[in-house]
Scaffold this active site. Structure first.
Site, short mmCIF file in Angstrom:
data_model
loop_
_atom_site.label_atom_id
_atom_site.label_comp_id
_atom_site.label_asym_id
_atom_site.label_seq_id
_atom_site.Cartn_x
_atom_site.Cartn_y
_atom_site.Cartn_z
N LYS A 122 -105.81 -25.76 30.79
CA LYS A 122 -107.05 -25.54 31.54
C LYS A 122 -106.77 -25.37 33.03
O LYS A 122 -107.28 -24.44 33.67
CB LYS A 122 -108.01 -26.70 31.31
CG LYS A 122 -108.45 -26.84 29.88
CD LYS A 122 -109.37 -28.03 29.69
CE LYS A 122 -108.70 -29.33 30.06
NZ LYS A 122 -107.51 -29.62 29.25
N GLU A 142 -108.78 -37.06 41.27
CA GLU A 142 -107.43 -36.69 40.87
C GLU A 142 -106.41 -37.76 41.27
O GLU A 142 -106.63 -38.54 42.19
CB GLU A 142 -107.03 -35.37 41.53
CG GLU A 142 -107.66 -34.16 40.91
CD GLU A 142 -106.94 -32.90 41.36
OE1 GLU A 142 -106.05 -32.45 40.62
OE2 GLU A 142 -107.26 -32.38 42.42
N ARG A 143 -105.29 -37.74 40.60
CA ARG A 143 -104.16 -38.57 41.02
C ARG A 143 -103.52 -37.95 42.26
O ARG A 143 -103.55 -36.73 42.44
CB ARG A 143 -103.13 -38.67 39.90
CG ARG A 143 -103.65 -39.31 38.63
CD ARG A 143 -102.62 -39.24 37.52
NE ARG A 143 -103.14 -39.83 36.28
CZ ARG A 143 -103.86 -39.18 35.37
NH1 ARG A 143 -104.15 -37.89 35.59
NH2 ARG A 143 -104.28 -39.78 34.29
#
Length: 307
Positions: A160, A186-187
């Site tokens: 994705k 997000e990380r």
């Protein structure tokens, strides 16, 4: 932090995690106004609700550590603001528009409120037009309507994010546009990798990266999408006023849970103008074995294209 006799001052009434109640005896702050609390106003709060004629409830966008009942609170008199303009190209910013790339701070220039009304009905485009992505499988089998929306559903590691990256590359290369990428929840590793990928691809000079990462408070992740969309709207509106035919891509990658109402508010602003538009919203719904068993734990990745 606003100071002086004219400042609308109050006190912290209660603190429950990121939810803060404030007491203002003189003038109740407006909904969505930015409040400052704590020492030197380091805690930033957005008004979410009026509980009674003197009490507001807000969501803190910064850590509330050290904030206590009775702490000073000041109404800034304006909503949360985000910087806009070409000066953001090649920069990485947070929900407040503050530079987090180690480069020069963004001061002065034009700033816009994060909460903005959608495009008026009279200015919205009404014609149907296919948005060419440059990816043959999508353009032939699943064409995207200019001004429409499309979703991707799949588990981890199925491509994705790769698809979104290819869309960014193709749209910027084909239309000489600007990319606005927003990472929600997000990380730090993922954000750093995205920055390196954009830089290595030679797209950084035409890119704005906005991040509200996993280690930040929920309020920050909740509003960072509005910051990115406000920046995207600036480019769309500037192109509409100049009557130019340039394409601009905005991609938002979200890993935020239980945000259906939040995404609905953002979706109301994805309207197409007659000449330019936020033409595509890519929404990747990430699902694994646990999330299939618990639908309320679905995480989302989302993105827009503005042309």
């Amino acid at each position: 932090m606003p100071s002086g006799e004219g400042a609308n001052r109050g006190q912290v009434l209660a603190v429950r995690g990121s939810v803060v109640d404030g007491y203002f005896p003189d003038l109740l702050p407006r909904i969505n106004n930015e409040l400052r609390a704590g020492t030197d106003g380091q805690v930033i709060i957005e008004v979410a609700n009026h509980l009674d004629p003197q009490v507001v409830r807000g969501v803190a966008l910064t850590p509330t550590r050290g904030l206590a009942r009775g702490s000073d609170m000041v109404d800034t008199g304006h909503p949360l603001l985000a910087p806009v303009g070409d000066r953001l190209l090649g920069r990485v910013v947070d929900v407040f528009g503050q530079a987090i790339d180690g480069k020069q701070e963004l001061t002065g220039g034009q700033w816009r409120p994060l909460r903005r009304p959608p495009v008026p009905l009279a200015e919205q485009g009404t014609t149907a037009e296919v948005f060419l992505t440059g990816i043959k499988a999508m353009d032939l089998l699943a064409p995207i309507e200019r001004g429409g929306k499309v979703g991707l559903f799949g588990g981890a590691g199925v491509g994705k994010t790769v698809l979104i990256t290819e869309l960014i590359r193709n749209v910027v290369g084909r239309h000489r546009g600007v990319t606005i990428f927003c990472g929600i929840g997000e990380r730090s590793r993922e954000a750093e990798e995205m920055y390196r990928e954009v830089q290595d691809a030679g797209l950084l000079d035409n890119t704005v990266l906005v991040f509200g990462q996993m280690n930040e408070p929920p309020g920050s992740r909740f509003r960072v999408g509005h910051t990115a969309l406000t920046i995207a709207e600036y480019f769309r509106d500037a192109e509409s006023m100049a009557a130019e035919n340039a394409s601009r891509l905005a991609s938002m990658q979200a890993a935020e849970q239980n945000n259906q109402d939040h995404l609905g508010v953002l979706g109301q602003r994805y309207h197409r103008r007659r000449q330019q538009a936020i033409t595509e919203e890519l929404q990747d719904i990430v699902s694994g074995f646990e999330t299939l068993a618990k639908p309320d734990r679905l995480a989302r990745k989302q993105g827009w294209v503005t042309t």
